[in-house]
Scaffold this motif. Structure first.
Motif, PDB file in Angstrom:
ATOM      1  N   TYR A 176      -7.329   0.924  -5.987  1.00 53.99           N
ATOM      2  CA  TYR A 176      -7.194   2.278  -5.436  1.00 53.99           C
ATOM      3  C   TYR A 176      -8.257   2.452  -4.327  1.00 53.99           C
ATOM      4  CZ  TYR A 176      -4.322   2.514  -9.615  1.00 53.99           C
ATOM      5  OH  TYR A 176      -3.211   2.429 -10.647  1.00 53.99           O
ATOM      6  N   LEU A 177      -8.366   3.403  -3.723  1.00 52.31           N
ATOM      7  CA  LEU A 177      -9.211   3.884  -2.684  1.00 52.31           C
ATOM      8  C   LEU A 177      -9.219   5.226  -2.783  1.00 52.31           C
ATOM      9  CD1 LEU A 177     -11.792   2.870  -0.902  1.00 52.31           C
ATOM     10  CD2 LEU A 177      -9.986   3.147   1.169  1.00 52.31           C
ATOM     11  N   GLN A 178     -10.280   5.842  -3.246  1.00 57.61           N
ATOM     12  CA  GLN A 178     -10.254   7.475  -3.212  1.00 57.61           C
ATOM     13  C   GLN A 178     -11.326   7.863  -2.017  1.00 57.61           C
ATOM     14  OE1 GLN A 178      -8.856   9.926  -5.392  1.00 57.61           O
ATOM     15  NE2 GLN A 178      -9.815  11.189  -3.565  1.00 57.61           N
TER      16      GLN A 178
ATOM     17  N   GLU B  46       0.866  -1.039  -0.043  1.00 56.51           N
ATOM     18  CA  GLU B  46       0.075  -0.085  -0.002  1.00 56.51           C
ATOM     19  C   GLU B  46       1.014   1.303  -0.062  1.00 56.51           C
ATOM     20  OE1 GLU B  46      -2.087  -3.005   2.812  1.00 56.51           O
ATOM     21  OE2 GLU B  46      -0.062  -2.290   2.443  1.00 56.51           O
ATOM     22  N   SER B  47       0.233   2.457  -0.709  1.00 60.28           N
ATOM     23  CA  SER B  47       0.937   3.605  -0.528  1.00 60.28           C
ATOM     24  C   SER B  47      -0.029   4.869  -0.481  1.00 60.28           C
ATOM     25  CB  SER B  47       1.887   4.075  -1.766  1.00 60.28           C
ATOM     26  OG  SER B  47       1.241   3.714  -2.836  1.00 60.28           O
ATOM     27  N   GLY B  48       0.212   5.920  -0.187  1.00 56.57           N
ATOM     28  CA  GLY B  48      -0.936   6.904  -0.273  1.00 56.57           C
ATOM     29  C   GLY B  48      -1.323   7.642   1.090  1.00 56.57           C
ATOM     30  N   GLY B  49      -0.864   6.941   2.219  1.00 58.15           N
ATOM     31  CA  GLY B  49      -1.649   7.397   3.443  1.00 58.15           C
ATOM     32  C   GLY B  49      -0.926   8.542   3.767  1.00 58.15           C
ATOM     33  N   GLY B  50      -1.464   9.299   4.908  1.00 54.54           N
ATOM     34  CA  GLY B  50      -0.911  10.717   5.138  1.00 54.54           C
ATOM     35  C   GLY B  50      -1.747  11.323   6.548  1.00 54.54           C
ATOM     36  N   SER B  51      -1.495  12.436   6.552  1.00 56.86           N
ATOM     37  CA  SER B  51      -2.281  13.259   7.406  1.00 56.86           C
ATOM     38  C   SER B  51      -3.109  14.416   6.503  1.00 56.86           C
ATOM     39  CB  SER B  51      -1.252  14.141   8.458  1.00 56.86           C
ATOM     40  OG  SER B  51      -0.930  13.100   9.105  1.00 56.86           O
TER      41      SER B  51
ATOM     42  N   TYR C 149      -5.400  -1.271   5.215  1.00 59.07           N
ATOM     43  CA  TYR C 149      -4.822  -2.522   4.540  1.00 59.07           C
ATOM     44  C   TYR C 149      -5.592  -2.871   3.267  1.00 59.07           C
ATOM     45  CZ  TYR C 149      -3.066  -3.029   9.269  1.00 59.07           C
ATOM     46  OH  TYR C 149      -2.426  -3.091  10.527  1.00 59.07           O
ATOM     47  N   CYS C 150      -4.646  -3.013   2.283  1.00 59.73           N
ATOM     48  CA  CYS C 150      -5.138  -3.733   1.148  1.00 59.73           C
ATOM     49  C   CYS C 150      -5.184  -5.212   1.412  1.00 59.73           C
ATOM     50  CB  CYS C 150      -4.064  -3.417   0.024  1.00 59.73           C
ATOM     51  SG  CYS C 150      -4.615  -4.109  -1.553  1.00 59.73           S
TER      52      CYS C 150
ATOM     53  N   SER D 185      -3.194   3.616  -2.748  1.00 54.72           N
ATOM     54  CA  SER D 185      -2.964   2.598  -3.774  1.00 54.72           C
ATOM     55  C   SER D 185      -2.561   1.556  -3.476  1.00 54.72           C
ATOM     56  CB  SER D 185      -1.930   3.208  -4.778  1.00 54.72           C
ATOM     57  OG  SER D 185      -2.453   4.400  -5.530  1.00 54.72           O
ATOM     58  N   CYS D 186      -2.520   0.271  -4.185  1.00 57.62           N
ATOM     59  CA  CYS D 186      -2.222  -1.027  -3.860  1.00 57.62           C
ATOM     60  C   CYS D 186      -1.648  -1.496  -4.808  1.00 57.62           C
ATOM     61  CB  CYS D 186      -3.219  -1.636  -3.140  1.00 57.62           C
ATOM     62  SG  CYS D 186      -2.869  -3.506  -2.622  1.00 57.62           S
ATOM     63  N   ALA D 187      -0.190  -1.999  -4.871  1.00 59.46           N
ATOM     64  CA  ALA D 187       0.381  -2.665  -5.912  1.00 59.46           C
ATOM     65  C   ALA D 187       0.501  -4.365  -5.599  1.00 59.46           C
ATOM     66  CB  ALA D 187       1.813  -2.000  -6.205  1.00 59.46           C
ATOM     67  N   GLY D 188      -0.026  -4.935  -6.686  1.00 60.42           N
ATOM     68  CA  GLY D 188      -0.042  -6.313  -6.432  1.00 60.42           C
ATOM     69  C   GLY D 188       1.013  -7.029  -7.150  1.00 60.42           C
ATOM     70  N   SER D 189       1.645  -8.336  -6.713  1.00 56.61           N
ATOM     71  CA  SER D 189       2.930  -8.859  -7.319  1.00 56.61           C
ATOM     72  C   SER D 189       2.627 -10.072  -6.818  1.00 56.61           C
ATOM     73  CB  SER D 189       4.140  -8.060  -6.981  1.00 56.61           C
ATOM     74  OG  SER D 189       4.352  -8.324  -5.725  1.00 56.61           O
TER      75      SER D 189
END
Length: 121
Positions: free
Chosen positions: A80-82, A6-11, A95-96, A21-25
């Protein structure tokens, strides 16, 4: 083995927006449903949104309907989660997750490491 990052978290201040965003591999083809969950300390992890990878089905928790939107890009193995109109009660680790069966919350068994979302009032 599927890995989710996951990425994109913050305040952000209340009323603001964030996009996770969540990247799957790995072997992602067998994962039929992707979702987002959240957890705050002392509480159980709760389902927020889920989307079937091969059909039109999308599910939201009542608390986020009309504010959050889940989407995916199968070609890129991204989900993604908007999150709009954020509220202090949206504070949580997000969590993704992936399911190899249905989109019921209990069927998710693959998890990312989480990304923190902090909403200040």
């Amino acid at each position: 083995q599927v890995q989710l990052v996951e990425s994109g978290g913050g305040s952000v201040q209340a009323g603001g927006s964030l996009r996770l965003s969540c990247a799957g591999s790995g072997y992602t083809y067998g994962r039929t449903c992707m979702g987002w969950f959240r957890q705050v300390p002392g509480k159980e992890r709760e389902g927020v949104a889920a989307i079937h990878r091969f059909g039109p089905s999308i599910y939201y928790a009542e608390s986020v309907k009309g504010r959050f939107t889940i989407s995916l890009d199968n070609a890129k193995n991204m989900v993604y989660l908007q999150m709009n109109s954020l509220k202090p009660e949206d504070n949580a680790m997000y969590y993704c997750a992936a399911s190899s069966s249905t989109c019921r919350w209990v069927d998710f068994g693959t998890w990312g490491q989480g990304t923190q979302v902090t909403v200040s009032s």
